[in-house]
Design a protein around this motif. Structure first.
Motif, PDB file in Angstrom:
ATOM      1  N   PHE A  11     -11.916 -31.696  -9.613  1.00 58.98           N
ATOM      2  CA  PHE A  11     -12.612 -31.899  -8.343  1.00 58.98           C
ATOM      3  C   PHE A  11     -11.659 -31.642  -7.171  1.00 58.98           C
ATOM      4  N   ALA A  12     -10.455 -32.186  -7.307  1.00 61.48           N
ATOM      5  CA  ALA A  12      -9.483 -32.036  -6.226  1.00 61.48           C
ATOM      6  C   ALA A  12      -9.128 -30.566  -6.031  1.00 61.48           C
ATOM      7  N   TYR A  13      -8.887 -29.871  -7.136  1.00 56.00           N
ATOM      8  CA  TYR A  13      -8.518 -28.463  -6.996  1.00 56.00           C
ATOM      9  C   TYR A  13      -9.668 -27.632  -6.421  1.00 56.00           C
ATOM     10  N   VAL A  14     -10.873 -27.930  -6.862  1.00 56.00           N
ATOM     11  CA  VAL A  14     -12.030 -27.204  -6.326  1.00 56.00           C
ATOM     12  C   VAL A  14     -12.150 -27.457  -4.823  1.00 56.00           C
ATOM     13  N   ALA A  15     -12.025 -28.729  -4.446  1.00 48.10           N
ATOM     14  CA  ALA A  15     -12.170 -29.078  -3.028  1.00 48.10           C
ATOM     15  C   ALA A  15     -11.098 -28.389  -2.197  1.00 48.10           C
ATOM     16  N   ILE A  16      -9.869 -28.432  -2.690  1.00 44.30           N
ATOM     17  CA  ILE A  16      -8.768 -27.830  -1.929  1.00 44.30           C
ATOM     18  C   ILE A  16      -8.977 -26.318  -1.829  1.00 44.30           C
ATOM     19  N   ALA A  17      -9.430 -25.721  -2.946  1.00 42.29           N
ATOM     20  CA  ALA A  17      -9.656 -24.270  -2.937  1.00 42.29           C
ATOM     21  C   ALA A  17     -10.758 -23.907  -1.943  1.00 42.29           C
ATOM     22  N   VAL A  18     -11.868 -24.651  -1.976  1.00 38.99           N
ATOM     23  CA  VAL A  18     -12.963 -24.366  -1.049  1.00 38.99           C
ATOM     24  C   VAL A  18     -12.479 -24.492   0.388  1.00 38.99           C
ATOM     25  N   PHE A  19     -11.716 -25.554   0.635  1.00 31.66           N
ATOM     26  CA  PHE A  19     -11.213 -25.784   1.984  1.00 31.66           C
ATOM     27  C   PHE A  19     -10.293 -24.648   2.427  1.00 31.66           C
ATOM     28  N   LEU A  20      -9.337 -24.321   1.572  1.00 30.59           N
ATOM     29  CA  LEU A  20      -8.359 -23.288   1.950  1.00 30.59           C
ATOM     30  C   LEU A  20      -9.027 -21.940   2.160  1.00 30.59           C
ATOM     31  N   VAL A  21      -9.796 -21.535   1.171  1.00 24.47           N
ATOM     32  CA  VAL A  21     -10.439 -20.223   1.261  1.00 24.47           C
ATOM     33  C   VAL A  21     -11.424 -20.204   2.427  1.00 24.47           C
ATOM     34  N   GLY A  22     -12.221 -21.252   2.521  1.00 20.68           N
ATOM     35  CA  GLY A  22     -13.235 -21.307   3.573  1.00 20.68           C
ATOM     36  C   GLY A  22     -12.614 -21.303   4.952  1.00 20.68           C
ATOM     37  N   PHE A  23     -11.624 -22.157   5.147  1.00 23.25           N
ATOM     38  CA  PHE A  23     -10.986 -22.276   6.455  1.00 23.25           C
ATOM     39  C   PHE A  23     -10.316 -20.960   6.830  1.00 23.25           C
ATOM     40  N   LEU A  24      -9.545 -20.421   5.895  1.00 15.17           N
ATOM     41  CA  LEU A  24      -8.816 -19.193   6.200  1.00 15.17           C
ATOM     42  C   LEU A  24      -9.767 -18.015   6.415  1.00 15.17           C
ATOM     43  N   ALA A  25     -10.890 -18.004   5.696  1.00 21.64           N
ATOM     44  CA  ALA A  25     -11.862 -16.926   5.891  1.00 21.64           C
ATOM     45  C   ALA A  25     -12.435 -17.001   7.306  1.00 21.64           C
ATOM     46  N   ARG A  26     -12.722 -18.230   7.768  1.00 24.31           N
ATOM     47  CA  ARG A  26     -13.233 -18.395   9.140  1.00 24.31           C
ATOM     48  C   ARG A  26     -12.181 -17.924  10.142  1.00 24.31           C
ATOM     49  N   ILE A  27     -10.935 -18.358   9.912  1.00 22.53           N
ATOM     50  CA  ILE A  27      -9.841 -17.977  10.828  1.00 22.53           C
ATOM     51  C   ILE A  27      -9.707 -16.453  10.856  1.00 22.53           C
ATOM     52  N   TRP A  28      -9.792 -15.852   9.692  1.00 24.07           N
ATOM     53  CA  TRP A  28      -9.689 -14.395   9.616  1.00 24.07           C
ATOM     54  C   TRP A  28     -10.790 -13.743  10.437  1.00 24.07           C
ATOM     55  N   LYS A  29     -11.991 -14.318  10.316  1.00 24.44           N
ATOM     56  CA  LYS A  29     -13.121 -13.801  11.090  1.00 24.44           C
ATOM     57  C   LYS A  29     -12.863 -13.940  12.589  1.00 24.44           C
ATOM     58  N   TYR A  30     -12.423 -15.113  13.013  1.00 21.64           N
ATOM     59  CA  TYR A  30     -12.149 -15.329  14.434  1.00 21.64           C
ATOM     60  C   TYR A  30     -11.057 -14.377  14.923  1.00 21.64           C
ATOM     61  N   ALA A  31     -10.037 -14.217  14.082  1.00 23.15           N
ATOM     62  CA  ALA A  31      -8.886 -13.427  14.520  1.00 23.15           C
ATOM     63  C   ALA A  31      -9.230 -11.939  14.601  1.00 23.15           C
ATOM     64  N   THR A  32     -10.125 -11.479  13.739  1.00 23.58           N
ATOM     65  CA  THR A  32     -10.373 -10.038  13.699  1.00 23.58           C
ATOM     66  C   THR A  32     -11.572  -9.588  14.526  1.00 23.58           C
ATOM     67  N   THR A  33     -12.429 -10.549  14.927  1.00 22.92           N
ATOM     68  CA  THR A  33     -13.542 -10.134  15.784  1.00 22.92           C
ATOM     69  C   THR A  33     -12.974  -9.735  17.147  1.00 22.92           C
ATOM     70  N   PRO A  34     -13.318  -8.544  17.627  1.00 26.04           N
ATOM     71  CA  PRO A  34     -12.698  -8.086  18.877  1.00 26.04           C
ATOM     72  C   PRO A  34     -13.205  -8.839  20.100  1.00 26.04           C
ATOM     73  N   SER A  35     -12.409  -8.834  21.124  1.00 25.08           N
ATOM     74  CA  SER A  35     -12.778  -9.420  22.400  1.00 25.08           C
ATOM     75  C   SER A  35     -12.772  -8.273  23.401  1.00 25.08           C
ATOM     76  N   PRO A  36     -13.915  -7.600  23.581  1.00 25.37           N
ATOM     77  CA  PRO A  36     -13.895  -6.321  24.294  1.00 25.37           C
ATOM     78  C   PRO A  36     -13.466  -6.416  25.754  1.00 25.37           C
ATOM     79  N   LEU A  37     -13.704  -7.563  26.377  1.00 26.78           N
ATOM     80  CA  LEU A  37     -13.422  -7.659  27.811  1.00 26.78           C
ATOM     81  C   LEU A  37     -12.528  -8.862  28.105  1.00 26.78           C
ATOM     82  N   LYS A  38     -11.878  -8.789  29.231  1.00 31.55           N
ATOM     83  CA  LYS A  38     -11.030  -9.901  29.672  1.00 31.55           C
ATOM     84  C   LYS A  38     -11.901 -10.990  30.285  1.00 31.55           C
ATOM     85  N   ILE A  39     -11.925 -12.152  29.651  1.00 33.30           N
ATOM     86  CA  ILE A  39     -12.771 -13.225  30.180  1.00 33.30           C
ATOM     87  C   ILE A  39     -12.037 -14.560  30.307  1.00 33.30           C
ATOM     88  N   PRO A  40     -10.753 -14.567  30.686  1.00 33.66           N
ATOM     89  CA  PRO A  40     -10.099 -15.867  30.829  1.00 33.66           C
ATOM     90  C   PRO A  40     -10.784 -16.677  31.925  1.00 33.66           C
TER      91      PRO A  40
END
Lengths: 240, 128, 522
Positions: A11-40
């Motif tokens: 259970f622990a390994y499954v939970a940790i795996a889901v968390f790691l893969v899931g979290f990093l996949a989201r981060i990867w998505k956020y990091a790679t989605t382009p930001s076409p315009l300057k909007i600070p």
């Protein structure tokens, strides 16, 4: 190995795996989605050092929230600081020999679990009391607060009321992180505490808890205000 | 852009897998639980040679017993009632801090409140 | 506690396609909020603003922009597909969909919520309309738990809510300022409008104007002759007023400065006064300048509908004008969203500006330009010409929260104020919570400046009106200086409803123009 140990190890390994893969996949998505315009959101820093400073203020002190709503800031900030200290204190379960600095921090008894629980309860109450947040709140907002409160409550129990044998806990945790499964302590309160934490880990990447990683990718906060000086170019928006 | 994405990804990867990384650097994959050494005194005749409470209970709760006894004896003067739990009594068997107390305490990263540096009272039998 | 929530009668969104696509019925104007000088956090009233909606764009308007003429058959599928496309194209949208924790920080910050009390006008409430669809089609949470987790089928009534509430957002970004994660509802409402356009549900006002710019080069739809007439008229006015022949050159090649300004400056009041101001500045400083009929519009409504394509297409006219006229500098007139597009987007959309003089900001705001001249002593100023005014300054939302002037962060607040103080003797700021980056929108930005939304606009202006009312009462303020064509149009229309004379609103360069002493140089 007992059945319970086997079950919880898996259970622990499954939970940790889901968390790691899931979290990093989201981060990867956020990091790679382009930001076409300057909007600070201006006034914004005009160089990247300034952006780091802005992020430190936001992540470290919740600056925007502070200037927006002092009541929610107090609850939210206390909750997050208490959570941070709790996580740091739990780190000793992951070191074979606890580093002196960690032991030193741990030796201060500031009843951080109670602060954590109190802040959560306060936030829960605010959700109900303010008509605007009551309107906005979804099932998962309450569920998460209750979840965290239960984790805090069981943690408090194992520490102050129904003492658990932490040497056994550490053995078990060290076994997990060194891929050398050890017997899970039989203490039911600990098992409930542990189960809730694992469930939270599984839910984490699919939930609003992703704000923890997502804030670093918020374009209104992480962009440098240099639109006139530097041409902002992203793949799909600018040809050539 | 790609570089930034990869950096961000790696930063989060390192933070999230810290427990595993730490234990990898920490070495000694086969570390075992600490084994505290007990130098038991010989029990007088007719007295059972065992601790004041069951061992598993003591492991989890000894600090509460010690603290309760301290408060009741020192502050409330109930010396007779808590004689059983006097630290002197403990020291008959658990006489070596380094070999007994510290074995688990440093493993768990918990400073024992009895001795020395911060607020502790007892210096006797506490050779480190 | 919770039972405070009440529902008003009969103010609901459209139930069928026909109703959705027809214009809102004519209603008697709603009562104007009272001027109490206070901005209070109201108790929410569900559905209080559900009946507002702008006119739907006719097929011919839509088709001109490459959008479907009317709501497409499979609009739901198409909308979800478009949403998927946008989630992959905009980091802002993707991140902001995920990370809202509904903490409530933004809930009392939007001028439309403060005045309409409709919880769907709270920034998080508005974004929730988008997130309901996002959860349903893009999240595990929503797919498993459905309604329980706040995932909602994109059905007609939800689409009607989209159409209503995403046109009650002026994209002013005040919510983003106060959000702990910087979630920007403007990004979400732009995406929502882009999705609605892509399925054939466009807003008439904005899309009609985008069509006009593409066709004629300006939002007002003037042809070149009309433009030249208007400018001649301005020249005559100035000469009549001052006796000095101040010229407004058009399409002059190789001028020092190309001025791009909102087309309202050529026709509308009080915009025209600012144009006079610009002309006097150029004249007196002896700078060779020009307007362009190709780029007779600084405004860019493409931003309001979130369309990168149209925004770029509109901006490309500026580039074309630069290529035609070969100016050395590019200066932008008084307009909020136009300055956002110019300052933050032009370099990306139509840059790099290698052909312009690298010594100056590219583009430069007219306030930066004029203040620089004043500081260098290039203009002779007679402050007493404005002595009849006690002036305050309304920070335009787009200028305040999406751009900068000068080198330092916050220059967008300081430079216009310094400029005003350089040409007037009496200046007062409004309340702390309503100025600088905390400013409220005028209520008419983001494509809301249309007659059928007049009730929304009157209400949206409420916080600004309260703050203005206060300084009028306490300091005798009688002039609110503006640097935005939309603010000017909005306030001159709205202020009389609050009992404030429309003459109180005017441009910063209106003041500059009055104070400049024309003629012999020192």
């Amino acid at each position: 190995m007992s059945g319970l140990t086997l079950l919880y190890t898996l259970f622990a390994y499954v939970a940790i795996a889901v968390f790691l893969v899931g979290f990093l996949a989201r981060i990867w998505k956020y990091a790679t989605t382009p930001s076409p315009l300057k909007i600070p959101l201006t006034p914004a820093p005009v160089n990247s050092v300034g952006v780091v400073y802005r992020m430190v203020q936001e992540v470290g002190f919740f600056k925007s929230l502070f200037y927006s709503n002092r009541i929610i800031w107090i609850g939210g900030y206390l909750m997050h600081i208490a959570l941070l200290i709790t996580i740091v204190k739990h780190l000793r379960f992951f070191f074979k020999t606890t580093p002196a600095a960690l032991a030193w921090i741990t030796s201060f008894e500031i009843y951080v679990g109670f602060i954590f629980f109190g802040a959560l309860a306060f936030l829960f109450l605010m959700r109900l009391v303010i008509d605007r947040t009551y309107y906005l709140s979804l099932m998962q907002d309450y569920v998460l607060l209750i979840f965290l409160m239960l984790i805090a409550a069981t943690g408090i129990l194992t520490k102050y009321y129904v003492r658990t044998d932490i040497i056994k806990v550490k053995q078990f945790v060290m076994g997990l992180v060194q891929f050398r499964p050890e017997a899970i302590p039989g203490d039911p309160i600990f098992i409930i505490h542990f189960t809730l934490v694992l469930l939270l880990l599984i839910y984490f990447p699919f939930s609003k808890l992703m704000h923890s990683g997502g804030i670093f990718f918020s374009p209104t906060r992480n962009q440098v205000d240099d639109a006139r000086e530097v041409r902002h170019v992203t793949p799909w928006a600018v040809k050539g | 852009m790609k570089m930034k994405a990869i950096t961000a990804f790696l930063v989060f990867l390192v933070i999230l897998t810290l427990p595993f990384l730490v234990s990898a650097v920490n070495g000694d994959i086969l570390s075992q639980a600490p084994q505290p050494k007990l130098e038991k005194a010989k029990a007088p005749a007719g007295v059972e040679n065992k601790c004041v409470e069951e061992v598993p209970y003591m492991r989890a709760n000894h600090m509460n017993i010690l603290k309760t006894a301290r408060v009741q004896v020192v502050r409330n003067g109930l010396r007779e009632k808590y004689k059983k739990y006097s630290l002197e009594n403990c020291f008959t068997c658990h006489r070596n801090r380094a070999e007994f107390c510290d074995k688990c305490h440093s493993y768990a990263g918990v400073e024992p409140g009895c001795f020395g540096d911060r607020g502790g009272c007892h210096y006797a039998n506490t050779k480190k | 506690m919770a039972e405070e929530i009440t529902t008003t009668e009969e103010k609901t969104v459209d139930k069928d396609i026909a109703a959705l696509l027809t214009s809102p019925p004519k209603r008697a104007p709603e009562p104007t909020p009272e001027l109490t000088g206070k901005i209070v956090k109201p108790k929410i009233v569900q559905g209080a603003a559900a009946h507002y909606k702008p006119h739907v764009a006719k097929p011919e308007i839509q088709e001109k922009l490459g959008f479907p003429g009317t709501l497409v058959e499979n609009w739901q599928e198409a909308a979800v597909a478009k949403m998927r496309e946008l989630l992959g194209k905009y980091k802002s949208l993707q991140v902001y969909m995920d990370i809202c924790v509904r903490c409530g920080s933004c809930t009392d910050k939007c001028q439309y919520f403060l005045s309409t009390r409709d919880p769907k006008n709270m920034p998080a409430g508005r974004a929730e309309l988008f997130r309901q669809v996002y959860r349903k089609y893009f999240t595990t949470e929503g797919k498993i738990f459905g309604k329980l987790a706040g995932a909602v089928d994109f059905d007609l009534s939800l689409l009607a809510e989209w159409y209503s509430y995403f046109h009650q957002c002026s994209q002013c970004r005040r919510c983003s300022l106060y959000c702990p994660y910087g979630i920007d509802t403007a990004e979400i409402s732009m995406a929502a409008r882009e999705i609605m356009d892509s399925i054939g549900l466009g807003q008439k006002y904005t899309n009609e104007i985008i069509g006009k710019v593409h066709e004629l080069g300006n939002n007002l739809g003037m042809n070149e002759a009309a433009l030249r007439n208007a400018i001649e008229f301005v020249e005559e006015e100035i000469e009549e007023d001052t006796g000095v022949p101040v010229k407004l050159p058009i399409n002059e090649e190789d001028a020092e400065v190309l001025l791009v300004t909102p087309s309202a400056d050529f026709f509308a009041t009080p915009h025209l006064e600012s144009l006079v101001g610009y002309a006097k500045v150029f004249h007196q400083a002896g700078i060779n300048w020009t307007l362009s009929t190709t780029a007779a519009e600084a405004g860019n409504f493409g931003m309001f509908v979130g369309s990168y394509y149209h925004m770029q297409k509109i901006a490309s006219r500026i580039k074309q004008a630069i290529e035609e006229l070969r100016p050395k500098r590019l200066v932008v007139g008084e307009c909020g969203h136009a300055w956002r597009v110019a300052y933050a987007f032009w370099n990306t959309l139509i840059g790099p500006f290698d052909m312009l003089n690298q010594k100056y900001p590219r583009p430069q705001h007219i306030c930066e330009f004029t203040l620089d001249l004043i500081n260098r002593g290039a203009l002779k100023i007679d402050k007493s010409a404005n002595d009849e005014f006690v002036v305050t300054f309304h920070d335009s939302c787009n200028v305040a929260r999406a751009t900068r002037m000068g080198d330092k962060p916050g220059g967008q607040f300081d430079i216009p104020r310094e400029l005003i103080k350089a040409v007037t003797n009496k200046y007062v700021d409004m309340e702390y919570d309503t100025i600088r980056e905390r400013t409220f929108c005028c209520g008419g930005g983001g494509g809301l400046l249309t007659d059928e939304l007049i009730d929304v606009r009157v209400k949206g202006a409420m916080p600004r009106m309260q703050a203005l009312h206060n300084v009028m009462e306490t300091h005798g303020v009688n002039f609110m200086a503006l640097i935005c064509a939309i603010c000017k149009a909005q306030f001159t229309k709205i202020m009389p409803k609050y009992g404030i004379p429309m003459e109180v609103a005017g441009g910063v360069h209106q003041l500059v123009g009055r104070a400049i002493v024309l003629g012999a140089k020192e």
